[in-house]
Design a protein around this motif. Structure first.
Motif, short mmCIF file in Angstrom:
data_model
loop_
_atom_site.label_atom_id
_atom_site.label_comp_id
_atom_site.label_asym_id
_atom_site.label_seq_id
_atom_site.Cartn_x
_atom_site.Cartn_y
_atom_site.Cartn_z
N LEU A 1 -8.16 10.36 1.98
CA LEU A 1 -6.82 10.85 1.88
C LEU A 1 -5.99 9.76 2.12
CD1 LEU A 1 -5.11 13.36 2.41
CD2 LEU A 1 -5.62 13.51 5.03
N PHE A 2 -6.18 9.09 3.27
CA PHE A 2 -4.93 7.68 3.64
C PHE A 2 -4.85 7.04 2.57
CE2 PHE A 2 -5.78 8.88 8.32
CZ PHE A 2 -4.20 9.41 8.38
N SER A 3 -6.13 6.54 1.90
CA SER A 3 -5.89 5.65 0.65
C SER A 3 -5.13 6.09 -0.53
CB SER A 3 -7.29 5.27 0.05
OG SER A 3 -7.98 6.58 -0.47
N PHE A 4 -5.24 7.68 -0.66
CA PHE A 4 -4.13 8.24 -1.43
C PHE A 4 -2.87 8.16 -1.08
CE2 PHE A 4 -2.57 12.33 -3.26
CZ PHE A 4 -2.78 11.96 -4.30
N LEU A 5 -2.77 8.71 0.05
CA LEU A 5 -1.46 8.79 0.71
C LEU A 5 -0.58 7.28 0.74
CD1 LEU A 5 -1.67 11.37 3.40
CD2 LEU A 5 -0.80 11.76 1.13
N LEU B 1 -7.42 0.50 2.50
CA LEU B 1 -8.80 0.30 2.38
C LEU B 1 -8.71 -1.30 2.00
CD1 LEU B 1 -10.21 3.35 0.47
CD2 LEU B 1 -10.47 2.58 2.69
N THR B 2 -7.92 -2.20 2.45
CA THR B 2 -8.09 -3.69 2.19
C THR B 2 -8.95 -4.20 3.32
OG1 THR B 2 -6.25 -4.06 3.41
CG2 THR B 2 -5.93 -3.95 1.20
N PRO B 3 -9.91 -5.22 3.09
CA PRO B 3 -10.61 -5.61 4.09
C PRO B 3 -9.86 -6.30 5.07
CG PRO B 3 -11.29 -6.53 1.84
CD PRO B 3 -9.86 -5.89 1.59
N ARG B 4 -8.44 -6.60 5.18
CA ARG B 4 -8.01 -7.11 6.20
C ARG B 4 -7.66 -5.92 7.13
NH1 ARG B 4 -2.09 -10.11 6.32
NH2 ARG B 4 -1.77 -10.23 8.65
N ASN B 5 -7.19 -4.85 6.62
CA ASN B 5 -6.83 -3.80 7.48
C ASN B 5 -8.13 -2.96 7.86
OD1 ASN B 5 -4.92 -1.64 8.54
ND2 ASN B 5 -6.08 -0.13 7.27
N LEU B 6 -9.13 -3.00 7.22
CA LEU B 6 -10.34 -2.40 7.78
C LEU B 6 -11.08 -3.26 9.08
CD1 LEU B 6 -12.26 -1.38 4.60
CD2 LEU B 6 -11.17 0.21 6.24
N SER B 7 -10.93 -4.63 8.69
CA SER B 7 -11.12 -5.49 9.94
C SER B 7 -10.46 -5.34 11.14
CB SER B 7 -11.09 -7.11 9.48
OG SER B 7 -11.38 -7.87 10.58
N GLY C 1 -4.20 5.06 10.11
CA GLY C 1 -3.72 5.35 8.87
C GLY C 1 -2.07 5.97 9.15
N MET C 2 -1.97 6.64 9.83
CA MET C 2 -0.53 7.27 10.25
C MET C 2 0.12 6.16 10.91
SD MET C 2 -1.61 10.67 12.61
CE MET C 2 -0.15 11.56 12.21
N SER C 3 -0.09 5.02 11.16
CA SER C 3 0.62 3.86 11.30
C SER C 3 1.23 3.30 10.18
CB SER C 3 0.02 2.78 12.53
OG SER C 3 -0.25 3.58 13.51
#
Length: 392
Positions: free
Chosen positions: A40-44, A51-57, A358-360
């Motif tokens: 959902l967040f990757s779509f929005l 879903l980038t490696p940096r954000n997931l880290s 995701g909301m941030s």
């Protein structure tokens, strides 16, 4: 009499099967919900950041504090208590660690040890009040106010900076990519060997096992998930040290709660306190030990938070106890006691962190984040109570 015994035994078997099925449904629903949230967040997210490696880290580093605190809260909830002081204890212990290094001049290792001891002692004090007959809600509420006042008094309302590299390592460092890859391979090998050993033992003693094809599918999912996690983290800077601390603590606590006498007794107390007492379990001793563990987890969370931020503030940990409760309930821990898993609490923390992150990224107003988390908590509790009543 013999016929009644057989009927009772069959009813017990059916009840255990229903409970196991309910736990499995919850576990898979939670995983599906996490995947749905990420999709959902990757779509929005039109920028494609989520879903980038940096954000997931960053996401995994941020969820470490909540996950550690959720593990401590899990022990409390399973025993049919609650600890509202854990968030304030995070702030107090993180502040004390900073003060010991900044004001007193202690080396980081000694500061960490003393901070952990402080968390355990304060947890023991809360547990002692509960054993003395004070409701856990009131005892921990008093602790919440006292700890918040203590950190305000110790810091005089000022932020305490932390610059020691060895201490900051705990909250900001990454494992070398080669070490992360080796650990991932070792984890896969351990899972494969333990799965086949367990299967072999069940066959040996005549227990039912999954079809081999289904077992292999499960193994493939686990192995792919582990290696995908390692590769994604390595594509940025490596596996964050905080998440390794979380995984280590989760494995230890999971073993303690599922494979030891202590763990079985804790679940027995939460499931039926009177029956546990009649069976000879020392309830007061176990209650004290549980609060000590939760205090210790809160001090670990405080250390990780201060190490990640590089400073200790008077409002650190504010409201964290509610995030911990929400993580546990979302992860399958019952507020009615005696049910849940450590790994479920950690997964619940990841769900909460994913929502925040995701909301941030979507630049959602802060009040909406609180509203969404509140709704999720209420719905999770409703589902827990509803499924419990339906199974009776």
């Amino acid at each position: 009499m013999q016929q009644e015994g057989v009927v009772q035994e069959m009813n017990d078997i059916l009840t255990k099967k229903k409970e196991k099925r309910r736990v499995n449904i919850r576990k898979y629903t939670m995983v599906i919900a996490l995947v749905a949230i990420w999709v959902l967040f990757s779509f929005l997210d039109k920028s494609g950041t989520f879903l980038t490696p940096r954000n997931l880290s960053n996401l995994f580093r941020q969820m470490a504090v909540t996950a550690v605190l959720a593990m401590g809260m899990f022990m409390i909830l399973v025993d049919l208590h609650i600890d509202l002081s854990l968030g304030s204890l995070v702030g107090l212990t993180g502040g004390v660690a900073a003060l010991l290094m900044y004001k007193v001049g202690l080396n980081p290792f000694l500061a960490v040890i003393l901070t952990l001891l402080l968390g355990a002692v304060l947890g023991a004090i809360t547990g002692s009040w509960v054993n003395a007959g004070v409701p856990a809600f009131i005892a921990s509420l008093g602790g919440m106010l006292a700890y918040r006042g203590a950190i305000m008094g110790l810091t005089r309302g000022e932020s305490i900076p932390v610059s020691q590299a060895s201490f900051r390592f705990l909250g900001t460092a990454y494992l070398p990519k080669s070490i992360g890859l080796v650990l991932g391979v070792i984890a896969c090998i351990v899972i494969i060997l333990s799965t086949f050993k367990k299967r072999k033992d069940r066959i040996k003693f005549g227990f039912k096992v999954k079809p081999l094809a289904m077992e292999l599918i499960y193994l493939a999912v686990y192995v792919i998930s582990i290696m995908l996690f390692v590769l994604v983290m390595n594509s940025y800077k490596g596996i964050p040290v905080p998440i390794m601390i979380v995984l280590a603590l989760a494995l230890v606590l999971n073993f303690v709660t599922t494979k030891t006498r202590f763990g079985r007794q804790v679940f027995a107390i939460g499931g039926n306190k009177e029956a546990a007492k009649l069976s000879g379990i020392n309830i007061k001793r176990r209650t004290l030990q549980i609060f000590i563990i939760s205090g210790l987890m809160a001090s670990v969370a405080g250390i990780l938070l201060t190490a990640r931020l590089g400073t200790a503030t008077t409002d650190a940990g504010n409201g964290f106890e509610l995030d911990a409760v929400a993580s546990c309930v979302i992860g399958g821990t019952s507020l009615l006691g005696g049910e849940g898993t450590v790994l479920g609490a950690v997964l619940g923390a990841l769900v909460m962190a994913s929502i925040d992150n995701g909301m941030s990224i979507l630049n959602t107003e802060a009040y909406w984040q609180l509203i969404v988390k509140g709704i999720i908590l209420v719905v999770a509790v409703f589902v827990d109570i509803y499924t419990k009543k339906k199974s009776k």
